[in-house]
Motif scaffolding. Sequence first.
Motif, PDB file in Angstrom:
ATOM      1  N   HIS A  55       0.842  -1.202   0.000  1.00 29.97           N
ATOM      2  CA  HIS A  55       0.000   0.000   0.000  1.00 29.97           C
ATOM      3  C   HIS A  55       0.873   1.247   0.000  1.00 29.97           C
ATOM      4  N   ASP A  56       1.964   1.200   0.737  1.00 28.28           N
ATOM      5  CA  ASP A  56       2.837   2.373   0.770  1.00 28.28           C
ATOM      6  C   ASP A  56       3.567   2.568  -0.555  1.00 28.28           C
ATOM      7  N   GLN A  57       3.849   1.488  -1.243  1.00 32.91           N
ATOM      8  CA  GLN A  57       4.406   1.635  -2.588  1.00 32.91           C
ATOM      9  C   GLN A  57       3.412   2.360  -3.497  1.00 32.91           C
ATOM     10  N   GLY A  58       2.134   2.076  -3.294  1.00 36.08           N
ATOM     11  CA  GLY A  58       1.120   2.806  -4.044  1.00 36.08           C
ATOM     12  C   GLY A  58       1.099   4.279  -3.694  1.00 36.08           C
ATOM     13  N   ARG A  59       1.261   4.593  -2.420  1.00 34.41           N
ATOM     14  CA  ARG A  59       1.333   5.998  -1.994  1.00 34.41           C
ATOM     15  C   ARG A  59       2.519   6.701  -2.645  1.00 34.41           C
ATOM     16  N   LEU A  60       3.658   6.023  -2.643  1.00 31.99           N
ATOM     17  CA  LEU A  60       4.850   6.612  -3.254  1.00 31.99           C
ATOM     18  C   LEU A  60       4.660   6.802  -4.756  1.00 31.99           C
ATOM     19  N   ALA A  61       3.923   5.890  -5.390  1.00 33.29           N
ATOM     20  CA  ALA A  61       3.639   6.044  -6.818  1.00 33.29           C
ATOM     21  C   ALA A  61       2.774   7.280  -7.074  1.00 33.29           C
ATOM     22  N   VAL A  62       1.845   7.558  -6.159  1.00 40.30           N
ATOM     23  CA  VAL A  62       1.030   8.774  -6.268  1.00 40.30           C
ATOM     24  C   VAL A  62       1.918  10.005  -6.198  1.00 40.30           C
ATOM     25  N   GLU A  63       2.840  10.002  -5.259  1.00 39.06           N
ATOM     26  CA  GLU A  63       3.764  11.137  -5.147  1.00 39.06           C
ATOM     27  C   GLU A  63       4.568  11.332  -6.427  1.00 39.06           C
ATOM     28  N   GLU A  64       5.085  10.238  -6.943  1.00 39.89           N
ATOM     29  CA  GLU A  64       5.916  10.335  -8.143  1.00 39.89           C
ATOM     30  C   GLU A  64       5.104  10.821  -9.341  1.00 39.89           C
ATOM     31  N   TYR A  65       3.885  10.343  -9.464  1.00 41.99           N
ATOM     32  CA  TYR A  65       3.062  10.663 -10.631  1.00 41.99           C
ATOM     33  C   TYR A  65       2.596  12.122 -10.611  1.00 41.99           C
ATOM     34  N   PHE A  66       2.172  12.616  -9.444  1.00 42.78           N
ATOM     35  CA  PHE A  66       1.553  13.941  -9.378  1.00 42.78           C
ATOM     36  C   PHE A  66       2.505  15.051  -8.961  1.00 42.78           C
ATOM     37  N   GLY A  67       3.680  14.696  -8.456  1.00 46.35           N
ATOM     38  CA  GLY A  67       4.623  15.728  -8.075  1.00 46.35           C
ATOM     39  C   GLY A  67       4.071  16.666  -7.018  1.00 46.35           C
ATOM     40  N   ASP A  68       4.313  17.958  -7.191  1.00 45.69           N
ATOM     41  CA  ASP A  68       3.929  18.943  -6.187  1.00 45.69           C
ATOM     42  C   ASP A  68       2.423  19.181  -6.105  1.00 45.69           C
ATOM     43  N   ALA A  69       1.653  18.558  -6.986  1.00 47.19           N
ATOM     44  CA  ALA A  69       0.200  18.739  -6.954  1.00 47.19           C
ATOM     45  C   ALA A  69      -0.451  17.961  -5.813  1.00 47.19           C
ATOM     46  N   VAL A  70       0.333  17.101  -5.150  1.00 48.80           N
ATOM     47  CA  VAL A  70      -0.212  16.254  -4.094  1.00 48.80           C
ATOM     48  C   VAL A  70       0.704  16.282  -2.890  1.00 48.80           C
ATOM     49  N   GLU A  71       0.112  16.273  -1.709  1.00 51.71           N
ATOM     50  CA  GLU A  71       0.851  16.006  -0.481  1.00 51.71           C
ATOM     51  C   GLU A  71       0.210  14.796   0.184  1.00 51.71           C
ATOM     52  N   THR A  72       1.026  13.836   0.601  1.00 56.86           N
ATOM     53  CA  THR A  72       0.488  12.641   1.241  1.00 56.86           C
ATOM     54  C   THR A  72       0.912  12.573   2.698  1.00 56.86           C
ATOM     55  N   THR A  73       0.050  11.948   3.491  1.00 54.00           N
ATOM     56  CA  THR A  73       0.379  11.636   4.875  1.00 54.00           C
ATOM     57  C   THR A  73       0.029  10.174   5.106  1.00 54.00           C
ATOM     58  N   TYR A  74       0.661   9.582   6.093  1.00 58.25           N
ATOM     59  CA  TYR A  74       0.257   8.233   6.478  1.00 58.25           C
ATOM     60  C   TYR A  74       0.474   8.041   7.969  1.00 58.25           C
ATOM     61  N   VAL A  75      -0.306   7.155   8.528  1.00 61.81           N
ATOM     62  CA  VAL A  75      -0.124   6.710   9.901  1.00 61.81           C
ATOM     63  C   VAL A  75      -0.115   5.192   9.859  1.00 61.81           C
ATOM     64  N   GLU A  76       0.908   4.585  10.417  1.00 60.20           N
ATOM     65  CA  GLU A  76       1.048   3.135  10.378  1.00 60.20           C
ATOM     66  C   GLU A  76       0.725   2.531  11.739  1.00 60.20           C
ATOM     67  N   ASN A  77       0.558   1.204  11.738  1.00 58.02           N
ATOM     68  CA  ASN A  77       0.306   0.440  12.975  1.00 58.02           C
ATOM     69  C   ASN A  77      -0.930   0.952  13.723  1.00 58.02           C
ATOM     70  N   VAL A  78      -2.000   1.209  12.985  1.00 57.03           N
ATOM     71  CA  VAL A  78      -3.244   1.698  13.572  1.00 57.03           C
ATOM     72  C   VAL A  78      -4.166   0.506  13.836  1.00 57.03           C
ATOM     73  N   PRO A  79      -4.499   0.219  15.078  1.00 55.34           N
ATOM     74  CA  PRO A  79      -5.399  -0.908  15.385  1.00 55.34           C
ATOM     75  C   PRO A  79      -6.774  -0.710  14.752  1.00 55.34           C
ATOM     76  N   GLU A  80      -7.429  -1.830  14.487  1.00 58.06           N
ATOM     77  CA  GLU A  80      -8.766  -1.783  13.901  1.00 58.06           C
ATOM     78  C   GLU A  80      -9.791  -1.568  15.018  1.00 58.06           C
ATOM     79  N   GLY A  81     -10.367  -0.374  15.067  1.00 54.88           N
ATOM     80  CA  GLY A  81     -11.327  -0.070  16.127  1.00 54.88           C
ATOM     81  C   GLY A  81     -11.351   1.418  16.419  1.00 54.88           C
TER      82      GLY A  81
END
Length: 359
Positions: free
Chosen positions: A47-73
Motif C-alpha cells: 500500500h505504501d508503494q502505491g502511496r509513493l507512486a502517487v507522489e511520483e506521478y503527481f509531483g507537487d500537486a499532491v501532499e500525502t500523509t500516512y499513519v502506520e500500525n493503527v489498530p482496527e477499532g
Amino acid sequence: MKTTTTLLAGAALALGLAGGAMAQDEPLQVGFVYVGSIGDLGWTYEHDQGRLAVEEYFGDAVETTYVENVPEGADAERVMTQMALSGADLIFTTSFGYMEPTNNVAARFPDVMFEHATGYLRNSPNVSTYAARFYEGRAVMGHIAGNMTESNIIGYIGSYPIPEVIRGINSAYLHAAEVNPDVEFRVIWAYTWFDPAVEAEAAQALIDQGADVILQHTDSTAPMTVLAEAGAIGFGQASDMGQFAPTPRVSSIIDNWAPYYIERVQAVMDGTWESSDVWGGIDSGMVEIGEISDAIPEEVRASAQALADSIEDGSYHPFTGPINRQDGSVWLAEGETADDGTLLGMDFYVEGMTGDVPN
C-alpha cells in the motif's frame, strides 16, 4: 512535494468537490491509514508503494500523509478524524477492520472522500470500497503447492476467518487437489494480520504436523525464515518477498495498488470522483503473480503460468463447478461459476477441506 508521517494539528476541513474540479492552487491532501508497518515487506509495504507512486506521478500537486500500525477499532476512528480535521481531501483506509470506522467518520465529513480497502459498506456517498481478487492468485499458488508437496500435507496460515481469507483457502485447496487428489490442507488461524512471532509459531506448528508447503494470509516474512530452516517452501504474500527466492519463496501474490490510487486521486482532482465498489483481479493488474522460481520444475512453471493466463483472459474462473460444500451438498453444478455475491460473503469450506470454519 512534501510527504509527512505525522498529522498537522487543527487544520481546516477539506475543500468541497461536488461542484466540479477542485482548485489546483493548493496541493491535494491525501491520507493513508495502515494496519501494519510500512517495513513489513507485505500488505502495508505494498500500500505504501502505491502511496509513493502517487507522489511520483503527481509531483507537487499532491501532499500525502500516512499513519502506520493503527489498530482496527476506536483508534482507527480517531486517526481518520484527525486526518479529516487536518485538511485531508481523500483518505485511503487499508484494512478490513477499518470498515465501520471509515463509514462513521465519513458521515461526519461529507466533503472528504474515503476509500476503504476490502470492505463492503458504503453508508455515505463519499465512501468507496476497493479490493483485489486475491483468490485468483491463490488458485495459482495452490496449483504449484499441489504439484510440489511430497508429504501431501499443505499448511495454511490464516489471519482472520473473514470471507476474503476463506475464499483464498478454498481456491488454493481446489487447485491443489485438482493436480493432487491426495492433498490435505491444515489451517492455523493466527488472529492477526501482522505479528512475526505468532506467524513464525504457526509456520513451525504446521511443519511439525508434516506440512512441507505452506501458504499464508498474514503479512510478515517470519514464516519464510522458518520454512528456510525446515527445508519447506512457501509463497510471498501481498508483496514479492523475493529476497527469499529461489527457496523457500517459490512464487508470490503481489498486490499492485498504484494504478488504482493514481486513478482515484486524479478523479478527485478532476471533480469526477464518485462512490463505487471495485474488485480487480489479474486482468486489471491489481493482482500480480510473482516470478515462479526455477526451483520449480519447468512443466509446473508452465502449467501454473497457463492457469494464470486463463484467469487473466477470462476463459477460466477459479470457482467453476462441479464444486460441493464441505458437507457434500451441491454448491456449483458442472460448468457453473460462482457469483460475486456468494464469494463476497463466503463463510464455508468446500468439500475435501477438513476442520471447521471458526465462528
